[in-house]
Write a protein that holds these residues in place. Structure first.
Motif, mmCIF file in Angstrom:
data_model
loop_
_atom_site.group_PDB
_atom_site.id
_atom_site.type_symbol
_atom_site.label_atom_id
_atom_site.label_comp_id
_atom_site.label_asym_id
_atom_site.label_seq_id
_atom_site.Cartn_x
_atom_site.Cartn_y
_atom_site.Cartn_z
ATOM 1 N N LEU A 231 -0.322 13.176 1.959
ATOM 2 C CA LEU A 231 -1.609 13.366 2.640
ATOM 3 C C LEU A 231 -2.756 12.838 1.782
ATOM 4 C CD1 LEU A 231 -1.445 16.931 4.270
ATOM 5 C CD2 LEU A 231 -1.663 14.744 5.440
ATOM 6 N N HIS A 232 -2.676 13.057 0.471
ATOM 7 C CA HIS A 232 -3.761 12.584 -0.398
ATOM 8 C C HIS A 232 -3.632 11.088 -0.679
ATOM 9 C CE1 HIS A 232 -4.199 16.934 -1.024
ATOM 10 N NE2 HIS A 232 -5.455 16.649 -1.337
ATOM 11 N N TYR A 233 -2.404 10.650 -0.917
ATOM 12 C CA TYR A 233 -2.181 9.246 -1.274
ATOM 13 C C TYR A 233 -2.618 8.315 -0.139
ATOM 14 C CZ TYR A 233 0.614 5.077 -2.493
ATOM 15 O OH TYR A 233 1.038 3.805 -2.784
ATOM 16 N N TRP A 234 -2.231 8.661 1.084
ATOM 17 C CA TRP A 234 -2.498 7.779 2.220
ATOM 18 C C TRP A 234 -3.768 8.136 2.972
ATOM 19 C CZ3 TRP A 234 3.375 8.221 2.720
ATOM 20 C CH2 TRP A 234 3.993 7.060 2.202
ATOM 21 N N PHE A 235 -4.430 9.214 2.530
ATOM 22 C CA PHE A 235 -5.654 9.648 3.215
ATOM 23 C C PHE A 235 -6.658 8.508 3.423
ATOM 24 C CE2 PHE A 235 -9.789 11.692 3.551
ATOM 25 C CZ PHE A 235 -9.537 12.722 4.432
ATOM 26 N N PRO A 236 -6.960 7.709 2.373
ATOM 27 C CA PRO A 236 -7.930 6.619 2.565
ATOM 28 C C PRO A 236 -7.465 5.619 3.617
ATOM 29 C CG PRO A 236 -7.367 6.890 0.233
ATOM 30 C CD PRO A 236 -6.454 7.773 1.004
ATOM 31 N N LYS A 237 -6.182 5.361 3.659
ATOM 32 C CA LYS A 237 -5.677 4.365 4.607
ATOM 33 C C LYS A 237 -5.771 4.877 6.040
ATOM 34 C CE LYS A 237 -4.571 1.050 3.630
ATOM 35 N NZ LYS A 237 -5.436 -0.161 3.655
ATOM 36 N N TRP B 52 -1.476 -1.435 1.694
ATOM 37 C CA TRP B 52 -2.723 -1.553 0.927
ATOM 38 C C TRP B 52 -3.328 -2.951 1.046
ATOM 39 C CZ3 TRP B 52 -4.212 3.041 0.420
ATOM 40 C CH2 TRP B 52 -3.301 4.078 0.144
ATOM 41 N N GLN B 53 -2.619 -3.852 1.685
ATOM 42 C CA GLN B 53 -3.130 -5.211 1.814
ATOM 43 C C GLN B 53 -3.858 -5.422 3.141
ATOM 44 O OE1 GLN B 53 -2.591 -6.161 -1.108
ATOM 45 N NE2 GLN B 53 -1.019 -4.580 -1.415
ATOM 46 N N ILE B 54 -3.923 -4.396 3.968
ATOM 47 C CA ILE B 54 -4.654 -4.507 5.229
ATOM 48 C C ILE B 54 -5.813 -3.513 5.185
ATOM 49 C CG2 ILE B 54 -2.684 -5.334 6.574
ATOM 50 C CD1 ILE B 54 -2.285 -2.495 7.593
ATOM 51 N N PRO B 55 -6.801 -3.659 6.070
ATOM 52 C CA PRO B 55 -7.996 -2.812 5.971
ATOM 53 C C PRO B 55 -7.697 -1.327 6.150
ATOM 54 C CG PRO B 55 -8.334 -4.649 7.490
ATOM 55 C CD PRO B 55 -6.900 -4.662 7.149
ATOM 56 N N SER B 56 -8.633 -0.495 5.719
ATOM 57 C CA SER B 56 -8.564 0.956 5.951
ATOM 58 C C SER B 56 -9.671 1.327 6.939
ATOM 59 C CB SER B 56 -8.804 1.737 4.661
ATOM 60 O OG SER B 56 -7.980 1.319 3.623
ATOM 61 N N PRO B 57 -9.369 1.936 8.050
ATOM 62 C CA PRO B 57 -8.039 2.128 8.650
ATOM 63 C C PRO B 57 -7.470 0.811 9.181
ATOM 64 C CG PRO B 57 -9.760 2.916 10.122
ATOM 65 C CD PRO B 57 -10.446 2.527 8.850
ATOM 66 N N PRO B 58 -6.163 0.737 9.341
ATOM 67 C CA PRO B 58 -5.542 -0.513 9.775
ATOM 68 C C PRO B 58 -5.987 -0.901 11.186
ATOM 69 C CG PRO B 58 -3.898 1.069 9.031
ATOM 70 C CD PRO B 58 -5.190 1.807 9.151
ATOM 71 N N PRO B 59 -6.033 -2.188 11.474
ATOM 72 C CA PRO B 59 -6.358 -2.619 12.845
ATOM 73 C C PRO B 59 -5.186 -2.315 13.782
ATOM 74 C CG PRO B 59 -5.743 -4.502 11.495
ATOM 75 C CD PRO B 59 -5.759 -3.306 10.575
ATOM 76 N N ALA B 60 -5.443 -2.356 15.087
ATOM 77 C CA ALA B 60 -4.350 -2.225 16.050
ATOM 78 C C ALA B 60 -3.330 -3.319 15.755
ATOM 79 C CB ALA B 60 -4.887 -2.368 17.466
ATOM 80 N N GLU B 61 -2.070 -3.014 15.868
ATOM 81 C CA GLU B 61 -0.980 -3.965 15.592
ATOM 82 C C GLU B 61 -0.901 -4.393 14.128
ATOM 83 O OE1 GLU B 61 -0.498 -6.899 18.781
ATOM 84 O OE2 GLU B 61 0.316 -5.069 19.680
ATOM 85 N N ASN B 62 -1.669 -3.759 13.275
ATOM 86 C CA ASN B 62 -1.516 -3.859 11.815
ATOM 87 C C ASN B 62 -1.863 -5.192 11.188
ATOM 88 O OD1 ASN B 62 -0.461 -1.360 12.299
ATOM 89 N ND2 ASN B 62 1.661 -2.015 12.115
ATOM 90 N N PHE B 63 -1.195 -6.258 11.614
ATOM 91 C CA PHE B 63 -1.369 -7.544 10.945
ATOM 92 C C PHE B 63 -1.853 -8.579 11.956
ATOM 93 C CE2 PHE B 63 2.160 -5.280 8.989
ATOM 94 C CZ PHE B 63 1.765 -5.249 7.661
ATOM 95 N N GLU B 64 -2.848 -9.364 11.553
ATOM 96 C CA GLU B 64 -3.224 -10.479 12.418
ATOM 97 C C GLU B 64 -2.116 -11.501 12.477
ATOM 98 O OE1 GLU B 64 -7.195 -12.247 11.797
ATOM 99 O OE2 GLU B 64 -7.520 -10.238 10.943
ATOM 100 N N ARG B 65 -1.647 -11.850 11.277
ATOM 101 C CA ARG B 65 -0.473 -12.702 11.197
ATOM 102 C C ARG B 65 0.568 -11.951 10.390
ATOM 103 N NH1 ARG B 65 -2.733 -17.872 8.699
ATOM 104 N NH2 ARG B 65 -4.618 -16.620 8.762
ATOM 105 N N LEU B 66 1.812 -12.025 10.797
ATOM 106 C CA LEU B 66 2.824 -11.285 10.062
ATOM 107 C C LEU B 66 2.941 -11.850 8.654
ATOM 108 C CD1 LEU B 66 5.652 -10.630 12.649
ATOM 109 C CD2 LEU B 66 3.914 -9.087 11.765
#
Ligand code: HEM
Ligand SMILES: [Cu+2]
Length: 551
Positions: free
Chosen positions: A422-428, A523-537
């Motif tokens: 919960l703490h580790y991933w809270f920012p994401k 950690w390589q994508i924005p916080s919070p992640p966009p829908a579908e996570n990656f623009e390009r895989l």
């Protein structure tokens, strides 16, 4: 840490992409439905993960209250709960903690949110099946809540539903048991979904031995969920058949056998301990390298030990039944295998400590939870060996020693890992930072309270205090008093921790994409992640835990 895999090298190309996604990430993408339906009808693994997390934590809070009530009653036996109500409260506490909180626990919350991201996918393999799992979980939960409030008595058999009591009891056993069966289907489907996801949806270049360790543990867990849970479902159907139709699978007067129930029940319920713990170990394996600034020591050993634990751990169920009636050969073999399954767990602990030893440690709250996980889980595991040995088991079976042991494993282990995550991933997840100082104070209070609450139970149990009793001879009073005071400190710790998290979710400072300099994909994508996570895989090249993007 060598220059070659310094975090900056991997994060910089992604940071640029931040502006191109809508702020607020996936929270803004409602899809076809609006408002609450945008959540309930969503097939987005991140939304489903968040809904599960909130549900799990609500049930946890409810069951903690039941635990506190028992502790309170135990310093004034008979004044608050009597024999019958005490039975009901420990049953409710056990059922909710086990079936609604700690078994679904990490996979449905963090697994849903992070597994696709960690392996470079846009969602799980079967998003609609995932939504069905979530609905089944909710349905099972509602059925269990109904069994508590329905006219008649709440279940009073303990969470284990042992026969013949569960056949004869006048309480609402059938309803509760049916709820557990529904939850079982939810668990099977989640396991199936995750195993398929890991087989089919790994990003190009992510070979098996480049999988993040959390994904490895979800993989091992998925198999246990698929293979072991049907046994529980059948067993509980037998209970319902026994109650309604008088089918006597477990009734000696009809040619059945209550010990058969115990075998069937533990064939599921011991592996269920690994459904709780393997993913917990996965979270710890993600956190320790990040805050040691050091590549995890013995990656393959940690990955493969997850499979070893899942397979060997499926063969030890008889250690719950040493006093039930079994041949000596069976008892010796079950005891031996129990000792063997401790080896791969020891391998993991060794590798975590070696990583810490080689690294340069940054003490922040997620690491504090990870370190306390190692300590508490080791206490839980090592006392497991004491009761896994035949002679001490005969003395300690059915005492508070067992209650202390499984709280160290399930709360000190899985529970602390959930708090770590919960703490580790809270920012994401929230896009905000939690307040570090308060988080540390909460951790400290919880850690102290936890040990006072439960270590005392080892001592009580060693002196013979039986479990599931509302009353006791006076020599146990001091022990119970200390334990109850510990339960108040524990509760204070939990209140500090969760008020901090809730406040931070609304008021915390904005989180950067990679506050911890993590190297895994989330950690390589924005916080919070966009829908579908990656623009390009992403395309994963080179060493494990190192990745670059296809341009
Ligand atoms: C503040 C937190 C908690 C408190 C105060 C607490 C307290 C207790 C107490 C007093 C008992 C009954 C002992 C007995 O008479 O045999 C108990 C049983 C149990 N607890 Fe907890 N507990 C807490 C958290 C947890 C957590 C986090 C889990 C699991 C994740 C858990 C799982 C169980 C189970 C499975 C039982 C056995 C119920 C049965 O005998 O059927 N507890 N707990
Ligand atoms: Cu076991």
């Amino acid at each position: 840490m060598t220059k070659k895999n310094s975090p900056a090298r991997h994060t910089s190309p992604m940071i640029k992409k931040r502006d191109s996604v809508p702020r607020g990430g996936f929270y803004r993408e409602q899809g076809r439905y609006k408002g609450i339906l945008a959540w309930l009808m969503s097939t987005d693994h991140k939304r489903i993960g968040i809904m599960y997390t909130l549900a799990l934590l609500s049930f946890f809070a409810f069951a903690v209250c039941a635990g506190l009530l028992m502790r309170l009653s135990l310093i004034a036996p008979g004044k608050i709960l009597n024999a019958q109500t005490y039975n009901e409260v420990f049953t409710i506490h056990g059922i909710i903690m086990i079936f609604l909180f700690v078994i679904p626990g990490i996979p449905v919350a963090f697994g849903n949110f992070f597994l696709p991201i960690l392996i470079g996918a846009r969602d799980v393999a079967f998003p609609r099946l995932n939504r069905l799992s979530w609905w089944l979980y909710l349905t099972g939960a509602v059925i269990i809540l109904i069994s508590l409030g329905l006219h008649g008595r709440p279940p009073d058999t303990g969470w284990t539903f042992y026969a013949p009591l569960s056949i004869e009891s006048q309480a609402n056993i059938s309803v509760a048991v049916f709820g557990v069966i529904v939850l079982g289907f939810s668990s099977i489907l989640t396991g199936l979904n995750f195993v398929t996801t890991i087989h089919r949806l790994r990003a190009p270049g992510m070979g098996w031995f480049r999988l993040p360790l959390f994904a490895w543990t979800l993989y091992a867990t998925g198999w246990v969920q698929m293979l072991a849970t049907p046994v529980l479902a059948i067993t509980l159907v037998f209970i319902i058949l026994g109650r309604f139709l008088g089918v006597g699978f477990f009734d000696p007067s009809k040619g059945g056998d209550p010990i058969l129930y115990e075998h069937l029940f533990w064939i599921y319920s011991h592996p269920a301990v690994y459904i709780m713990l393997l993913p917990a170990m996965g979270i710890i394996s993600e956190i320790i390298p990040v805050f040691s600034k050091e590549r995890i020591f013995g990656y393959s050993a940690i990955a493969l030990s997850a499979l070893a634990i899942a397979s060997v751990g499926s063969l030890v169920w008889g250690h719950h039944m040493f006093t039930s009636g079994m041949s000596d050969t069976a008892r010796v073999v079950f005891s031996l295998i129990t000792f063997i399954v401790a080896v791969p767990s020891g391998v993991k602990v060794f590798n975590w400590v070696a990583t810490l030893y080689k690294g340069s440690i940054v003490i922040v709250t997620p690491l504090l939870y990870a370190l306390s996980f190692i300590l508490l889980f080791s206490i839980g595991g090592l006392t497991g060996l004491i009761i896994g040995a035949l002679a001490p088991n005969l003395k300690l079976h059915g005492t508070y020693f067992i209650v202390a042991h499984f709280h160290y494993v399930m709360f000190g282990g899985a529970g602390f890992a959930i708090l770590a995550g919960l703490h580790y991933w809270f920012p994401k997840v929230t896009g905000r930072m939690y307040a570090e100082r308060r988080a540390r104070i909460g951790w400290l209070v919880l850690f102290i309270g936890f040990n006072i609450l439960y270590f005392t139970m080892f001592i009580l149990g060693y002196h013979g205090m039986p479990r599931r009793y509302f009353d006791y001879p006076p020599q146990y009073f001091t022990g119970h008093l200390v334990s109850t005071i510990g339960s108040w400190i524990t509760a204070a710790g939990l209140i500090i921790i969760f008020t901090n998290l809730v406040r931070s979710a609304f008021k915390g400072a904005k989180a950067p994409a990679n506050p911890w300099q993590g190297r895994t994909l989330e950690w390589q994508i924005p916080s919070p992640p966009p829908a579908e996570n990656f623009e390009r895989l992403p395309v994963i090249r080179g060493d494990r835990y190192r990745f670059e993007r296809k341009e």
